[in-house]
Scaffold this motif. Sequence first.
Motif, short mmCIF file in Angstrom:
data_model
loop_
_atom_site.label_atom_id
_atom_site.label_comp_id
_atom_site.label_asym_id
_atom_site.label_seq_id
_atom_site.Cartn_x
_atom_site.Cartn_y
_atom_site.Cartn_z
N ALA A 157 0.84 -1.20 0.00
CA ALA A 157 0.00 0.00 0.00
C ALA A 157 0.87 1.25 0.00
O ALA A 157 1.98 1.25 0.54
CB ALA A 157 -0.91 0.01 1.22
N GLY A 158 0.37 2.31 -0.60
CA GLY A 158 1.06 3.59 -0.50
C GLY A 158 0.68 4.26 0.81
O GLY A 158 -0.44 4.11 1.27
N PRO A 205 -1.66 0.23 -5.35
CA PRO A 205 -3.06 -0.11 -5.63
C PRO A 205 -4.06 0.71 -4.82
O PRO A 205 -5.18 0.94 -5.25
CB PRO A 205 -3.14 -1.60 -5.25
N TYR A 206 -3.64 1.14 -3.63
CA TYR A 206 -4.47 2.03 -2.82
C TYR A 206 -3.57 2.78 -1.85
O TYR A 206 -2.39 2.47 -1.72
CB TYR A 206 -5.57 1.26 -2.07
N ALA A 213 -1.82 -10.30 10.87
CA ALA A 213 -2.95 -11.01 10.29
C ALA A 213 -4.17 -10.10 10.17
O ALA A 213 -4.91 -10.16 9.19
CB ALA A 213 -3.28 -12.24 11.15
N SER A 214 -4.36 -9.23 11.16
CA SER A 214 -5.48 -8.29 11.12
C SER A 214 -5.31 -7.29 9.98
O SER A 214 -6.28 -6.96 9.28
CB SER A 214 -5.59 -7.55 12.46
N VAL A 215 -4.08 -6.82 9.80
CA VAL A 215 -3.81 -5.89 8.70
C VAL A 215 -4.00 -6.60 7.37
O VAL A 215 -4.54 -6.02 6.41
CB VAL A 215 -2.38 -5.31 8.81
N ARG A 223 -6.62 -7.13 2.06
CA ARG A 223 -7.37 -7.83 1.01
C ARG A 223 -8.68 -7.11 0.71
O ARG A 223 -9.09 -7.01 -0.45
CB ARG A 223 -7.65 -9.27 1.45
N ARG A 224 -9.33 -6.63 1.76
CA ARG A 224 -10.59 -5.90 1.57
C ARG A 224 -10.36 -4.63 0.77
O ARG A 224 -11.12 -4.32 -0.16
CB ARG A 224 -11.19 -5.55 2.93
N TYR A 225 -9.31 -3.90 1.09
CA TYR A 225 -9.04 -2.64 0.40
C TYR A 225 -8.60 -2.87 -1.05
O TYR A 225 -8.93 -2.06 -1.93
CB TYR A 225 -7.98 -1.83 1.16
N LEU A 226 -7.89 -3.96 -1.29
CA LEU A 226 -7.53 -4.29 -2.68
C LEU A 226 -8.79 -4.53 -3.51
O LEU A 226 -8.89 -4.06 -4.65
CB LEU A 226 -6.65 -5.54 -2.72
N ALA A 227 -9.74 -5.25 -2.92
CA ALA A 227 -10.99 -5.53 -3.63
C ALA A 227 -11.79 -4.25 -3.87
O ALA A 227 -12.34 -4.04 -4.96
CB ALA A 227 -11.82 -6.54 -2.83
#
Length: 213
Positions: free
Chosen positions: A34-35, A113-114, A191-193, A198-202
């Motif tokens: 992530a940026g 990607p975000y 693991a929480s991050v 994955r959610r933010y990539l989607a």
Amino acid sequence: MTVNLGSGKFAVGLTGGIGSGKTTIAGIFASLGAGVVDADAASREIMLPGSETFSAVAEKFGKGVIASDGTLDRRHLREIVFSSPEALAFLESVTHPAIMRFMQRKMADLDAPYVIAVVPLLFEKHFDCMVERTLAVDLDESLQISRTAERDRSTADAVRAIMDHQLSRGKRAAMADDIIYNDPDPEVKRASVMMLHRRYLALAEGMKKGPEE
């Protein structure tokens, strides 16, 4: 909330109380690709000697806020604004728009990607207007105080005074879209991050495709 960066990037505003571990969490996001743009770093950039913001602050508060090396004496300026609501309001009126513009430029330039935008006062100062989603880092207040006091070589009372200018832990959690607890176990924390990553990539991919696709 909407983001208008001209880049089509998905932006997440990361916030949390003082000493909650925002930098640590942002670092894990960065390691996953992530940026990351930080409001504290932006505030230092926009206050470099010779900048328009620096000149406005120096003109308002005088030579007393200028250190011997010509840079801003942040400690003295902080003492002034925390004792005067009028002074604080002026400082924020000058610096906050400049910080936001600086962060937006940085976000637009990132090849990621975000974007994670780290803003301590994300909700308090309405910086959430420039992100698509918000994430609060949560931590027990007793740990916030002890960690900050040790880090800054300060007192518990001084840390509590800063916390009084921030949203309460409960209010911040209620306002955020997502919450992550800064677990002391590094593996649990990562693991929480990862789940959020994955959610933010989607979500970022969905933003690219648009509603019609």
